[in-house]
Write an enzyme that holds these catalytic residues in place. Structure first.
Site, mmCIF file in Angstrom:
data_model
loop_
_atom_site.group_PDB
_atom_site.id
_atom_site.type_symbol
_atom_site.label_atom_id
_atom_site.label_comp_id
_atom_site.label_asym_id
_atom_site.label_seq_id
_atom_site.Cartn_x
_atom_site.Cartn_y
_atom_site.Cartn_z
ATOM 1 C CG ASN A 8 -1.735 1.212 1.391
ATOM 2 O OD1 ASN A 8 -1.826 2.028 0.466
ATOM 3 N ND2 ASN A 8 -2.350 1.385 2.552
ATOM 4 C CD1 TRP A 9 3.853 1.163 -2.382
ATOM 5 C CD2 TRP A 9 3.828 1.953 -4.482
ATOM 6 N NE1 TRP A 9 4.697 0.390 -3.137
ATOM 7 C CE2 TRP A 9 4.705 0.856 -4.426
ATOM 8 C CE3 TRP A 9 3.651 2.622 -5.711
ATOM 9 C CZ2 TRP A 9 5.407 0.408 -5.554
ATOM 10 C CZ3 TRP A 9 4.340 2.167 -6.821
ATOM 11 C CH2 TRP A 9 5.211 1.076 -6.728
ATOM 12 C CE LYS A 10 -0.261 3.485 4.557
ATOM 13 N NZ LYS A 10 -0.299 3.591 5.998
ATOM 14 C CG HIS A 93 -5.936 1.804 4.992
ATOM 15 N ND1 HIS A 93 -5.563 2.812 5.850
ATOM 16 C CD2 HIS A 93 -4.884 0.964 4.901
ATOM 17 C CE1 HIS A 93 -4.320 2.581 6.248
ATOM 18 N NE2 HIS A 93 -3.880 1.472 5.682
ATOM 19 C CD GLU A 95 -3.289 5.646 6.406
ATOM 20 O OE1 GLU A 95 -3.250 5.635 5.165
ATOM 21 O OE2 GLU A 95 -2.362 5.209 7.120
ATOM 22 C CD GLU A 163 -3.581 -2.642 7.310
ATOM 23 O OE1 GLU A 163 -2.403 -2.772 6.966
ATOM 24 O OE2 GLU A 163 -4.277 -1.675 6.977
ATOM 25 N N GLY A 169 1.962 2.307 10.757
ATOM 26 C CA GLY A 169 2.858 3.449 10.608
ATOM 27 C C GLY A 169 3.515 3.883 11.904
ATOM 28 C CB SER A 205 4.817 -1.748 12.170
ATOM 29 O OG SER A 205 4.368 -0.417 12.391
ATOM 30 N N GLY A 226 2.737 -1.107 4.372
ATOM 31 C CA GLY A 226 2.767 0.307 4.016
ATOM 32 C C GLY A 226 4.198 0.768 3.830
ATOM 33 N N GLY A 227 4.738 1.435 4.858
ATOM 34 C CA GLY A 227 6.060 2.062 4.788
ATOM 35 C C GLY A 227 7.149 1.188 4.176
HETATM 36 P P1 PGA Z 1 2.592 0.284 7.732
HETATM 37 O O1 PGA Z 1 1.175 0.521 7.020
HETATM 38 O O2 PGA Z 1 3.151 -1.008 7.192
HETATM 39 O O3 PGA Z 1 3.426 1.482 7.362
HETATM 40 O O4 PGA Z 1 2.330 0.191 9.193
HETATM 41 C C1 PGA Z 1 0.275 -0.542 6.797
HETATM 42 C C2 PGA Z 1 -0.959 -0.006 6.131
HETATM 43 O O5 PGA Z 1 -1.315 1.155 6.338
HETATM 44 O O6 PGA Z 1 -1.630 -0.729 5.363
#
Ligand code: PGA
Length: 244
Positions: A8-10, A93, A95, A163, A169, A205, A226-227
């Site tokens: 997930n590159w956001k 998600h 967010e 999640e 994050g 994470s 994500g990151g």
């Molecule tokens: P993260 O993000 O790996 O940076 O914690 C995961 C996500 O938001 O899907």
């Protein structure tokens, strides 16, 4: 079942950066045993579609509206994303829940639409820190599953991603014990909903140094990353945690 590694590159990576990254990933990931799925930001989707035309790597959109067309300024159409060649759609998600105030009922509409168009939804669920501390993890996951999936087609592909919001994050990954207990419970819930064969991803994470410990846990069918998916070698290292 092949393990799934969803990136997930956001709101990162321009079309140009997307092209460079995916061309290199395509070349370097031929040995990966699992299914790789990338979720670029909306404006970079066409670049991904182009680079991944005949690739072993799949891609999808991070969000679409619950209608395919109409007077919805600023929104994206799942039908258009499908036409470009997407196979997947991220839905729910945290967010989207927190920043954009989307609800489980919104997600139910999006999941039904995605499935009707031939897109596989990856539905994200998970509790906040306050909810975990109040021992509400199971109720929260149950509610998000029951409302979000009430319109889902039991005969069409679907993926769920657990999640925990407090692990996204933050660098605070859930412990293998927490993941094992929660995944077992979510899997049982899915079974009662006749969705027992739904792959269940863990997200929050995930990094190269914890992937190898989390992946063998029962009912962990892959990761939503994500990151650590923004950097080629770290994404590849996570994907290589899957060995046949
Ligand atoms: P993260 O993000 O790996 O940076 O914690 C995961 C996500 O938001 O899907």
């Amino acid at each position: 079942m092949k393990k799934i590694f969803a990136a997930n590159w956001k709101l990162y990576k321009s079309p140009k950066e997307t092209r460079t990254f995916l061309s290199e990933l395509n070349e370097k990931s031929k040995d990966v045993q699992g299914e790789m799925i990338v979720f670029p930001s909306t404006i970079s989707l066409e670049a991904a579609a182009d680079v991944l035309k005949s690739s072993h790597i799949s891609w999808g959109a991070q969000n679409c509206y619950s209608q395919t067309e109409g007077a919805y300024t600023g929104e994206n159409s799942a039908a258009v994303v499908r036409e470009l060649g997407a196979k997947y759609l991220l839905v729910g998600h945290s967010e989207r829940r927190k920043i954009f105030k989307e609800t489980d009922s919104d997600f139910a509409e999006k999941i039904a639409l995605a499935q009707s168009l031939g897109l596989t939804p990856i539905y994200c669920i998970g509790e906040t820190l306050e909810e975990r501390e109040a021992m509400q993890t199971d109720q929260v996951n149950q509610k998000q599953l029951q409302i979000g999936l009430w319109k889902a087609d039991l005969n069409k592909p679907l993926i769920v991603a657990y999640e925990p919001v407090w692990a996204i994050g933050t660098g605070k990954v859930a412990t293998p014990e927490q993941v094992a207990v929660t995944h077992q419970k979510i899997h049982s819930l899915l079974e009662t909903m006749k969705l027992g064969s739904t792959p269940l991803l863990y997200g929050g994470s995930v990094k190269p140094d914890n992937a190898g410990k989390l992946l063998p846990i029962p009912h962990v069918d892959g990761f939503l990353i994500g990151g650590a998916s923004l950097e080629l070698n770290s994404y590849l290292a996570i994907c290589r945690a899957a060995v046949s």
